[in-house]
Enzyme design. Structure first.
Site, PDB file in Angstrom:
ATOM      1  N   LYS A 282      -0.132   3.630  -2.722  1.00 24.61           N
ATOM      2  CA  LYS A 282      -1.159   4.683  -2.632  1.00 24.61           C
ATOM      3  C   LYS A 282      -0.548   6.072  -2.496  1.00 24.61           C
ATOM      4  CE  LYS A 282      -4.808   1.675  -0.829  1.00 24.61           C
ATOM      5  NZ  LYS A 282      -4.121   0.400  -0.543  1.00 24.61           N
TER       6      LYS A 282
ATOM      7  N   SER B  65      -6.333   3.121   4.075  1.00 24.08           N
ATOM      8  CA  SER B  65      -5.660   2.426   2.965  1.00 24.08           C
ATOM      9  C   SER B  65      -6.672   1.610   2.167  1.00 24.08           C
ATOM     10  CB  SER B  65      -4.540   1.517   3.493  1.00 24.08           C
ATOM     11  OG  SER B  65      -3.631   1.209   2.468  1.00 24.08           O
TER      12      SER B  65
ATOM     13  N   SER C  93       0.792  -1.231   0.000  1.00 18.14           N
ATOM     14  CA  SER C  93       0.000   0.000   0.000  1.00 18.14           C
ATOM     15  C   SER C  93       0.821   1.276   0.000  1.00 18.14           C
ATOM     16  CB  SER C  93      -0.969   0.014   1.192  1.00 18.14           C
ATOM     17  OG  SER C  93      -2.063  -0.839   0.936  1.00 18.14           O
TER      18      SER C  93
END
Length: 424
Positions: A59, A116, A56
């Site tokens: 992101k 997330s 993640s």
């Protein structure tokens, strides 16, 4: 002399602690990188250019492109995003949205930073590029522009994809790019929770608010990557960026990142104290003679030869500059170049120094390492940072491809380097 020996022992203890902690990491997934964000100096580097899965941390790039769209006027914080069937089908972590559900752009930012949320990442991708696949192409292209030479994106969320890869060094560059280019949105990375549809979601970044100076950025996990974190911190005018990848647990990852940050700051403090102690060893003399004496006394400590700052298995090098009364490195003719107009084209920055002569000396050294810069102009613009005057060491008048290629090659040698776009 005893003062010098004591300070060196302290530094050895600090770095020994880092090596002991690293010994428990899975080297197939582990990587770590710490740098001084003000100067680009590498303070700790382990497997920093080894291929890893971002999870993640991906992101951060999704957010970078979202912030760009907001600043360009293509979106506003109050605009709404609609969940498609594909977005709503994303596996956790998510907001559990259904097809047709809407959220504001500001809620999307918080959902990406704090929760997330994978469904929200796809919503942003589809809003900005119609499909997630097309958005991933844009992500990778932007990564190249930012100097992330070893990163490829295949989705907007970081969900498993064997071809979605990065490095700890690239994630550090992305972290700093976010903070540099979008300071107006950094407060989202300090928030500990947000509420949507009556449910409160709490941040996975446990270092914010707990570790002195930490003020962002992002965590991540998939089975293939282990537990990752990219974070920034500010103490006493020094901003650091730290990345840990491949932690066996979230608790280990957090503890190790905290240890790296604390040790890096202690190393900076002790190195500054060492320099002060060295200056106090002898009465004031002619500057060249004074530096000769200090160099001789330090050499008598029988230390290992200094190596690159990023080498985690040795002490940070003590740099002693031989200067004449004018502050110019001995044997180096002072070069004068116009400083009043910013140069055209891309630049390659290889450091920032408190002394302009030191910045020029660094440029001369790097020119020997990178023949592609033989015809580039050297530029040492002055700037103020946290009350200090610094001089950037830059090569100017290069194209984007050459700037990125040079930085990629220097980075492979643990040499600090950033490609700077026109106007940067």
């Amino acid at each position: 002399m005893d003062t010098l020996r004591g300070l060196f022992v302290t530094i050895v203890i600090i770095l020994s602690g880092l090596m002991a902690a690293d010994g428990y990491a899975d080297t197939r997934r582990y990587a770590a990188f710490v740098a001084d964000a003000n100067t680009g100096e590498i303070l700790h580097s382990r497997l920093a250019d080894a291929q890893r899965y971002p999870a993640s941390l991906t992101k951060m790039m999704t957010l970078y492109l979202l912030f760009e769209a907001i600043e360009a006027g293509d979106l506003s914080l109050t605009d709404t995003l609609t969940a498609s069937r594909i977005a709503a089908s994303q596996q956790p972590s998510n907001l559990n949205l259904s097809q047709g559900d809407t959220i504001t752009v500001e809620t999307a930012i918080r959902a990406l930073v704090i929760k997330s949320a994978n469904d929200v990442a796809v919503m942003v991708a589809e809003e900005l590029a119609t499909t997630e696949r097309a958005f991933a192409v844009e992500m990778t292209a932007r990564a190249r522009d930012l100097g992330l030479a070893n990163t490829t994106f295949r989705n907007a969320s970081g969900l498993p994809n064997s071809r979605q890869v990065t490095t700890a060094r690239d994630m550090a560059r992305l972290t700093l790019a976010l903070r540099r280019d979008f300071p107006q949105y950094m407060h989202y990375f300090t928030e500990r929770s947000f509420t949507h549809n009556g449910r409160t979601y709490r941040s996975h970044n446990n270092l914010v608010g707990r570790v002195d100076g930490v003020d962002g950025m992002k965590t991540g996990y998939i089975r293939a990557s282990g537990f990752n974190i990219a974070t920034t911190a500010m103490r006493d005018g020094h901003r650091l960026v730290a990345v840990v990848m491949g932690g066996p647990t979230a608790a280990y990852r957090d503890a190790h990142a905290e240890q790296l940050i604390d040790a890096a700051y202690r190393s900076l403090e002790n190195r500054e104290a060492l320099i002060v102690a060295a200056r106090d060893l002898t009465p004031r003399l002619n500057p060249i003679r004074e530096q000769d004496i200090i160099a001789t006394q330090i050499a008598a400590l029988d230390l290992s030869p200094p190596v690159a700052q990023g080498d985690g298995e040795t002490l940070p090098p003590l740099q002693i500059e031989m200067t004449d009364d004018m502050g110019t490195p001995s044997g180096t003719a002072a070069r004068t170049e116009p400083q009043d107009l910013p140069p055209a084209g891309w630049s390659v920055q290889v450091g920032a120094y408190t002394d302009e002569a030191a910045a020029r000396a660094r440029l001369e050294t790097v020119r020997e390492l990178a023949s592609e810069l033989a015809e580039a102009s050297m530029y040492t613009p002055r700037f103020d940072s946290n009350g200090r005057t610094l001089f950037r060491a830059r090569f100017t008048g290069v194209d984007a491809g050459r700037a990125r290629a040079v930085c990629a090659r220097l980075a492979a040698r643990d040499e600090p380097c950033f490609a700077v776009a026109p106007g940067g």
